[in-house]
Scaffold this motif. Structure first.
Motif, PDB file in Angstrom:
ATOM      1  N   ALA A   4      39.766  47.604  43.400  1.00 22.62           N
ATOM      2  CA  ALA A   4      40.924  48.430  43.071  1.00 22.62           C
ATOM      3  C   ALA A   4      42.039  47.581  42.485  1.00 22.62           C
ATOM      4  CB  ALA A   4      41.412  49.164  44.314  1.00 22.62           C
ATOM      5  N   GLY A   5      42.775  48.160  41.516  1.00 23.35           N
ATOM      6  CA  GLY A   5      43.902  47.468  40.909  1.00 23.35           C
ATOM      7  C   GLY A   5      45.114  47.503  41.807  1.00 23.35           C
ATOM      8  N   SER A   6      46.087  46.668  41.489  1.00 27.32           N
ATOM      9  CA  SER A   6      47.294  46.578  42.307  1.00 27.32           C
ATOM     10  C   SER A   6      48.365  47.584  41.880  1.00 27.32           C
ATOM     11  CB  SER A   6      47.882  45.162  42.224  1.00 27.32           C
ATOM     12  OG  SER A   6      48.157  44.820  40.870  1.00 27.32           O
ATOM     13  N   ASP A   7      48.147  48.251  40.725  1.00 26.21           N
ATOM     14  CA  ASP A   7      49.163  49.200  40.266  1.00 26.21           C
ATOM     15  C   ASP A   7      48.914  50.564  40.904  1.00 26.21           C
ATOM     16  OD1 ASP A   7      47.020  50.333  38.925  1.00 26.21           O
ATOM     17  OD2 ASP A   7      47.534  49.419  36.996  1.00 26.21           O
ATOM     18  N   SER A   8      49.782  51.498  40.612  1.00 26.71           N
ATOM     19  CA  SER A   8      49.691  52.837  41.209  1.00 26.71           C
ATOM     20  C   SER A   8      48.818  53.784  40.404  1.00 26.71           C
ATOM     21  CB  SER A   8      51.097  53.430  41.354  1.00 26.71           C
ATOM     22  OG  SER A   8      51.721  53.500  40.067  1.00 26.71           O
ATOM     23  N   GLY A   9      48.202  53.281  39.345  1.00 27.51           N
ATOM     24  CA  GLY A   9      47.385  54.146  38.498  1.00 27.51           C
ATOM     25  C   GLY A   9      45.952  54.257  38.945  1.00 27.51           C
ATOM     26  N   ASN A  10      45.662  53.704  40.128  1.00 27.51           N
ATOM     27  CA  ASN A  10      44.310  53.761  40.676  1.00 27.51           C
ATOM     28  C   ASN A  10      43.275  53.144  39.743  1.00 27.51           C
ATOM     29  OD1 ASN A  10      45.106  55.116  43.062  1.00 27.51           O
ATOM     30  ND2 ASN A  10      45.161  57.058  41.925  1.00 27.51           N
ATOM     31  N   SER A  11      43.674  52.174  38.943  1.00 25.06           N
ATOM     32  CA  SER A  11      42.731  51.501  38.062  1.00 25.06           C
ATOM     33  C   SER A  11      41.857  50.554  38.881  1.00 25.06           C
ATOM     34  CB  SER A  11      43.465  50.719  36.982  1.00 25.06           C
ATOM     35  OG  SER A  11      44.270  49.712  37.572  1.00 25.06           O
ATOM     36  N   SER A  12      40.718  50.249  38.366  1.00 25.45           N
ATOM     37  CA  SER A  12      39.824  49.312  39.034  1.00 25.45           C
ATOM     38  C   SER A  12      39.145  48.457  37.977  1.00 25.45           C
ATOM     39  CB  SER A  12      38.778  50.047  39.875  1.00 25.45           C
ATOM     40  OG  SER A  12      37.919  50.818  39.053  1.00 25.45           O
ATOM     41  N   ALA A  13      38.576  47.355  38.422  1.00 27.08           N
ATOM     42  CA  ALA A  13      37.875  46.447  37.528  1.00 27.08           C
ATOM     43  C   ALA A  13      36.647  45.911  38.237  1.00 27.08           C
ATOM     44  CB  ALA A  13      38.789  45.288  37.106  1.00 27.08           C
ATOM     45  N   ILE A  14      35.639  45.557  37.460  1.00 29.59           N
ATOM     46  CA  ILE A  14      34.455  44.944  38.042  1.00 29.59           C
ATOM     47  C   ILE A  14      34.821  43.568  38.579  1.00 29.59           C
ATOM     48  CG2 ILE A  14      32.159  44.014  37.529  1.00 29.59           C
ATOM     49  CD1 ILE A  14      31.799  46.227  35.489  1.00 29.59           C
ATOM     50  N   GLU A  15      34.370  43.292  39.756  1.00 27.55           N
ATOM     51  CA  GLU A  15      34.611  42.000  40.398  1.00 27.55           C
ATOM     52  C   GLU A  15      34.221  40.857  39.453  1.00 27.55           C
ATOM     53  OE1 GLU A  15      33.176  39.773  44.555  1.00 27.55           O
ATOM     54  OE2 GLU A  15      32.184  41.594  43.841  1.00 27.55           O
ATOM     55  N   THR A  16      35.092  39.864  39.336  1.00 26.07           N
ATOM     56  CA  THR A  16      34.820  38.694  38.496  1.00 26.07           C
ATOM     57  C   THR A  16      33.695  37.864  39.099  1.00 26.07           C
ATOM     58  OG1 THR A  16      37.096  38.604  37.712  1.00 26.07           O
ATOM     59  CG2 THR A  16      35.813  36.591  37.524  1.00 26.07           C
ATOM     60  N   LEU A  17      32.815  37.371  38.244  1.00 30.86           N
ATOM     61  CA  LEU A  17      31.752  36.476  38.692  1.00 30.86           C
ATOM     62  C   LEU A  17      32.302  35.052  38.700  1.00 30.86           C
ATOM     63  CD1 LEU A  17      28.746  35.909  39.383  1.00 30.86           C
ATOM     64  CD2 LEU A  17      28.347  35.693  36.909  1.00 30.86           C
ATOM     65  N   ASN A  18      32.391  34.454  39.876  1.00 34.41           N
ATOM     66  CA  ASN A  18      32.885  33.086  40.029  1.00 34.41           C
ATOM     67  C   ASN A  18      31.723  32.167  40.389  1.00 34.41           C
ATOM     68  OD1 ASN A  18      35.759  33.568  39.640  1.00 34.41           O
ATOM     69  ND2 ASN A  18      35.663  34.695  41.575  1.00 34.41           N
ATOM     70  N   LEU A  19      31.503  31.171  39.553  1.00 39.96           N
ATOM     71  CA  LEU A  19      30.355  30.293  39.711  1.00 39.96           C
ATOM     72  C   LEU A  19      30.775  28.866  40.036  1.00 39.96           C
ATOM     73  CD1 LEU A  19      28.229  31.374  36.602  1.00 39.96           C
ATOM     74  CD2 LEU A  19      27.789  31.968  38.992  1.00 39.96           C
ATOM     75  N   THR A  20      30.031  28.238  40.931  1.00 41.42           N
ATOM     76  CA  THR A  20      30.088  26.798  41.143  1.00 41.42           C
ATOM     77  C   THR A  20      28.662  26.295  41.058  1.00 41.42           C
ATOM     78  OG1 THR A  20      32.040  26.914  42.571  1.00 41.42           O
ATOM     79  CG2 THR A  20      30.679  24.936  42.726  1.00 41.42           C
ATOM     80  N   ILE A  21      28.413  25.374  40.145  1.00 43.96           N
ATOM     81  CA  ILE A  21      27.063  24.862  39.920  1.00 43.96           C
ATOM     82  C   ILE A  21      27.061  23.365  40.184  1.00 43.96           C
ATOM     83  CG2 ILE A  21      25.181  24.594  38.259  1.00 43.96           C
ATOM     84  CD1 ILE A  21      26.247  27.052  36.794  1.00 43.96           C
ATOM     85  N   VAL A  22      26.200  22.939  41.090  1.00 41.98           N
ATOM     86  CA  VAL A  22      26.017  21.518  41.379  1.00 41.98           C
ATOM     87  C   VAL A  22      24.727  21.063  40.713  1.00 41.98           C
ATOM     88  CG1 VAL A  22      25.660  19.769  43.164  1.00 41.98           C
ATOM     89  CG2 VAL A  22      27.247  21.664  43.576  1.00 41.98           C
ATOM     90  N   VAL A  23      24.829  20.068  39.846  1.00 40.82           N
ATOM     91  CA  VAL A  23      23.661  19.470  39.209  1.00 40.82           C
ATOM     92  C   VAL A  23      23.579  18.024  39.672  1.00 40.82           C
ATOM     93  CG1 VAL A  23      22.557  18.819  37.030  1.00 40.82           C
ATOM     94  CG2 VAL A  23      23.799  20.986  37.208  1.00 40.82           C
ATOM     95  N   ASP A  24      22.564  17.724  40.464  1.00 39.22           N
ATOM     96  CA  ASP A  24      22.346  16.364  40.966  1.00 39.22           C
ATOM     97  C   ASP A  24      20.986  15.896  40.462  1.00 39.22           C
ATOM     98  OD1 ASP A  24      22.559  13.975  42.282  1.00 39.22           O
ATOM     99  OD2 ASP A  24      22.429  14.807  44.307  1.00 39.22           O
ATOM    100  N   ASN A  25      20.968  15.536  39.179  1.00 36.89           N
ATOM    101  CA  ASN A  25      19.756  15.140  38.475  1.00 36.89           C
ATOM    102  C   ASN A  25      18.795  16.325  38.387  1.00 36.89           C
ATOM    103  OD1 ASN A  25      18.033  13.550  37.025  1.00 36.89           O
ATOM    104  ND2 ASN A  25      17.837  11.939  38.542  1.00 36.89           N
TER     105      ASN A  25
END
Length: 640
Positions: A562-583
């Motif tokens: 849900a958005g923070s404004d009063s218009g009841n807007s919403s957005a798809i959850e952001t994809l947050n990535l952390t990638i560890v490459v150890d060889n």
């Protein structure tokens, strides 16, 4: 214990490499058939620098972790010619417990054949760390065949020399076999010791009682965790309390899409309690467990599939006074095909690592076994490599909260989350799940010790951008890329609302790329999955048996927020990535609740490039990407 380890125990001696100071393999030339090379000839080619593994040879299940009450050091244990271990005061760098890291071997009356997984009571006999472990007298043991009576028992050993050795008690097993009248078991191993005040009350136990959950199952009925209770002060007698948890054979949680199957046999079960910070004795009950299952018909002595699962739930008491665990949600602890046998332990706030980093609360940390050779079933060139498998990066587990989620059909499912609360006025819910993150100290060290750090500016990628086809894949190179295969990468991707119904959208990154090789990590809404496309990851896979190139993937739902404004807007959850490459080891963390660990066996030295990846008819917004190159040498005192 993950039973496939047994298939290669006899070959461990052959894995000790003939190590030379010089690198003798040319990774700028086409790869040979690695299986034809001599011992240790590719020892360094894919060896990680920031993960836990012995100096050489095979590593098996993580197990037997504990914090030494005298030194405050955390001990990480794992199967290796018995069981071996290392100590750490920061969760980042490690020291073998001795020149030979093995601290207990199979050589006694109780365990003439093997030592399987176990768990440590930090203040045990005489206030000393005391190990309860599975002692093995007969093989084979497999859930697909009849169980040999007396093959698995539970025995005690006490630490000395600062944990460099554990001395077995000169007496018989403290749990001599399956409890009466449960005899037709599929397994009875991997005892996990824990304390829990909620269970004390439910089972009418003395406060502070120790319990042991032992994993297994019953032929024809299904998998189980068998619960025992400490009966005397010296832990020599244990009272059976019943099947603390049982599921029907080969059943699943919901439709199975979020947590796979419970299978026919449980292994490596851990029981602990979490709140939103980490470990809490008063928190919600969680368990991690390995589940073994097979397609029909079952082939004798073959277990085709394994799931590394987690579950959370409640303790109930039956009319006869027995206590039971009832799941309320369940999921995959790791979606990687080769990630299994997780073992965790309480890390108290007064441990050396926590005091040094300023963490003032108890935590629960866990490791998984990442097997090189698909549990001994692939012809991986272990002799040429000289080592086999690793433990995953230190993880912290906690109760996870997803706030301000729109209350729609996406939240109402039997899945890896549950609705914690509803705000009817706002039309939102708060979801509860398992939170998984890289250990705080490890992440901080990877960032602060980076030898090179750079940020690639984010960008919007649209199919209408000049030069791009309507649905063809787009790969836009970074202005800079790592110069090695040792780095931590953070990134985010935002999707428009229309992406929810897209059948062709894929967005992510190509990593470890060159003109010869590349690996693509991307999210797609078509099946709500995060995919690792390994079809072109390794040129060596075309010349060498045992280097599979199948894709890996797992389910991750991005909710409407849900958005923070009063218009009841919403957005798809952001994809947050952390990638560890150890060889060759790649671990992908997403939104603090998804992990996929896998192997990328890049051959060419120049396979280090990164690029944005986009395919389909929807635009996406990539956030800034930061790369911290270098990682940390986890074993500064080793020769190699």
């Amino acid at each position: 214990m993950a039973q496939s380890t047994l298939a290669i125990l006899g070959a461990i001696a052959a894995l000790t490499p003939s190590i030379t100071a010089a690198k003798i393999i040319d990774n700028n030339a086409s790869p040979p058939n690695i299986s034809t090379l001599f011992n240790g000839s590719i020892f360094y080619t894919w060896r990680p620098r920031s993960h836990i593994l012995p100096p050489s040879g095979q590593i098996g299940d993580p197990c037997m972790h504990y914090t030494d009450p005298v030194t405050g050091l955390f001990h990480v244990g794992y199967l290796h010619q018995g069981a071996a271990g290392a100590t750490t005061d920061d969760l980042v760098t490690f020291k073998d417990v001795g020149k030979d890291p093995t601290f207990i071997r199979a050589e006694g009356i109780n365990d003439p054949i093997a030592v399987f997984d176990g768990s440590v009571i930090p203040y045990g006999i005489n206030g000393t760390p005391t190990l309860l472990y599975t002692s093995v007298s007969f093989l084979p043991i497999q859930w697909t065949i009849p169980y040999i009576k007396g093959s698995e028992t539970q025995s005690l050993a006490v630490a000395h020399d600062g944990g460099a050795n554990f001395t077995k008690l000169k007496e018989g097993p403290v749990i001599p076999g399956p409890p009466f009248p449960v005899t037709n078991v599929t397994g009875l191993r991997d005892p996990y010791v824990f304390q829990n005040p909620t269970l004390d009350a439910a089972a009418n136990s003395t406060n502070g009682t120790w319990y042991a959950a032992i994993s297994g199952g019953i032929h024809g009925e299904g998998p189980s965790q068998f619960l025992f209770r400490q009966y005397d002060a010296d832990f020599r007698d244990w009272e059976y309390l019943g099947q603390w948890w049982h599921e029907q054979a080969n059943s699943s949680w919901g439709d199975g899409s979020w947590a796979g199957r419970w299978g026919f046999n449980f292994e490596v079960g851990n029981v602990f309690a979490l709140n939103t910070e980490g470990y809490s004795a008063e928190g919600e009950i969680f368990t991690t467990l390995g589940a073994e299952w097979s397609e029909v018909p079952i082939i004798p002595q073959v277990s085709q599939f394994r799931e590394m699962l987690w579950s959370a739930g409640n303790i109930t008491t039956s009319s006869n006074g027995s206590v039971h665990f009832v799941p309320s949600m369940a999921g995959k602890l790791d979606w990687g095909q080769w990630a299994y046998a997780a073992a965790g332990k309480l890390l108290p706030a007064n441990s050396s690592a926590s005091k040094a980093s300023g963490v003032d609360h108890d935590r629960f940390i866990s490791y998984l076994w990442l097997t090189n050779d698909n549990f001994g079933t692939d012809a991986f060139p272990v002799v040429a490599q000289g080592w086999n498998s690793v433990l995953t990066t230190t993880r912290e587990l906690a109760q996870g909260i997803i706030s301000d989620v729109v209350d729609n059909d996406l939240v109402n499912e039997t899945a890896s989350w549950r609705v914690g609360s509803r705000n009817s006025a706002a039309g939102t819910v708060e979801l509860v799940t398992l939170k998984q993150t890289i250990g705080q100290e490890v992440r901080a060290a990877f960032i602060s010790n980076a030898t090179r750090t750079f940020t690639q500016s984010g960008r919007n990628i649209s199919t209408t951008a000049p030069g791009y086809g309507n649905t063809s894949a787009t790969a836009l190179d970074f202005q800079q890329s790592p110069m090695s295969r040792f780095f931590l990468m953070t990134a985010s991707i935002s999707f428009p609302p229309s992406a929810r119904n897209s059948s062709d959208l894929k967005a992510g990154f190509q990593i470890l790329s060159s003109e010869y090789e590349s690996t693509t990590v991307y999210y797609q809404f078509a099946n709500e999955s995060l995919i690792v496309d390994r079809s072109n990851s390794s040129a060596a896979a075309t010349t060498t048996p045992g280097l599979p190139s199948n894709n890996e993937g797992g389910r991750l739902r991005l909710f409407d927020i849900a958005g923070s404004d009063s218009g009841n807007s919403s957005a798809i959850e952001t994809l947050n990535l952390t990638i560890v490459v150890d060889n060759s080891v790649v671990e992908i963390f997403a939104n603090d609740r998804f992990v996929l660990s896998t192997w990328i066996w890049s051959w060419y030295d120049q396979s280090t490039e990164i690029s944005f990846y986009h395919e389909g008819s929807q635009a996406v917004a990539f956030g800034n990407v930061t790369v911290y190159e270098g990682l940390v040498d986890a074993w500064p005192e080793r020769m190699y």
